[in-house]
Design an enzyme around this catalytic site. Structure first.
Site, PDB file in Angstrom:
ATOM      1  CE  LYS A  10     128.856 116.844  39.259  1.00 37.28           C
ATOM      2  NZ  LYS A  10     129.152 118.215  39.710  1.00 37.28           N
ATOM      3  CE  LYS A  29     122.691 123.616  37.510  1.00 37.07           C
ATOM      4  NZ  LYS A  29     124.144 123.297  37.367  1.00 37.07           N
TER       5      LYS A  29
END
Length: 292
Positions: free
Chosen positions: A173, A241
């Site tokens: 991911k 992030k």
């Protein structure tokens, strides 16, 4: 494992829709979130509200997390009233968020010491897909643990992948998001430079999209930079992030990524400029304002 009791922590837009889908499919849910309205919505459909992660883990066969950061996950796992303190032998923790792989592997080892399993299973697609059980799920972990929970994952995802040992899902991911967010940063700056140079941005898109640079990401960037439509539902704050997590993963692997460092610096600057809640193509505005 048929119709296990599921504990779900993190009832945001994605998590809340995942819970709704599971409830429609007949699962019993224990739920927990700081948003009391989100909890009440799930309770109205038959879920049970719990007051601590320890209580939730003790009452559930599968614990699911859909949270924002690795720090939040670790706090819920390791707190005095945390998941690790309450989880039962034979239970499984599934982390659907985007987390740092080294943190995931540490949590998995500590759960294994208590006889519990872990799967990291970050998600693709949108909250609308979550409501209908049509997510893409990038799962990883011990194959026996994966097979144990796969029937539940199949109820949540149209495409459920097993990617290898624990941490491989989060690794995949982060690589995926590095590629995507770096692409959006580059294309958004291309449109910003065109604006500053007086080049027609629609024509620029027509030319670029006629060649190998064409992609859905280019269309998202064009939709904002040319048409003022912000329709890529992923915020600058989240992208910032994730790029930070990618850089931490790269560091843990003993290497570096100057490309990621550049994208991360731009995302951080846009975040610091107050654009964090905007979708990633809105970094176009930051690039335009860089001109002196």
């Amino acid at each position: 494992m048929t119709k296990p009791v599921i504990g779900f922590i993190g009832l945001g837009l994605m998590g809340g829709n995942m819970v709704e889908n599971l409830q429609k499919r007949g699962y019993q849910l224990n739920v927990m979130d700081l948003n009391k309205d989100a909890v009440a919505t799930c309770v109205a459909r038959g879920a049970k509200a719990v007051s601590s992660a320890k209580e939730l883990a003790a009452a559930s066969d599968i614990v699911m997390l859909c949270l924002t950061t690795s720090a939040v996950v670790e706090k819920l796992v390791y707190g005095d009233d945390g998941i690790l303190a309450g989880i039962k032998e034979g239970s499984v923790l599934i982390d659907f968020g985007t987390s740092i792989p080294s943190s995931t592997r540490k949590i998995g080892a500590d759960l294994a010491a208590k006889g519990a399993g872990m799967i990291d299973a970050p998600l693709g697609r949108t909250p609308a897909h979550a409501k209908d059980g049509l997510l893409n799920i990038m799962a990883a972990g011990d194959i026996d643990t994966f097979n144990k929970v796969k029937p539940v994952l199949d109820d949540q995802g149209e495409n459920v992948f097993h990617l290898g040992e624990l941490g491989a899902g989060h690794t995949t991911k982060l690589i995926n998001n590095f590629m995507g967010m770096t692409t959006v940063c580059a294309m958004s700056q291309a449109f910003a430079v065109a604006k500053l140079a007086g080049v027609d941005r629609q024509q620029l898109f027509d030319i670029m999209s006629a060649g190998p640079s064409n992609s859905p990401f280019m269309k998202f960037c064009k939709n904002y930079a040319v048409d003022g439509v912000s329709d890529l539902g992923f915020s600058i704050a989240n992208a910032n992030k994730d790029l930070g997590y990618f850089l931490k993963m790269v560091e843990d692997l003993g290497t570096e990524s100057k490309i990621a460092e550049g994208s991360s610096a731009n995302l951080q600057a846009a975040f610091d400029a107050g654009l964090g809640n905007g979708n990633v193509p809105e970094i176009f505005d930051y690039f335009v304002k860089l001109a002196k």
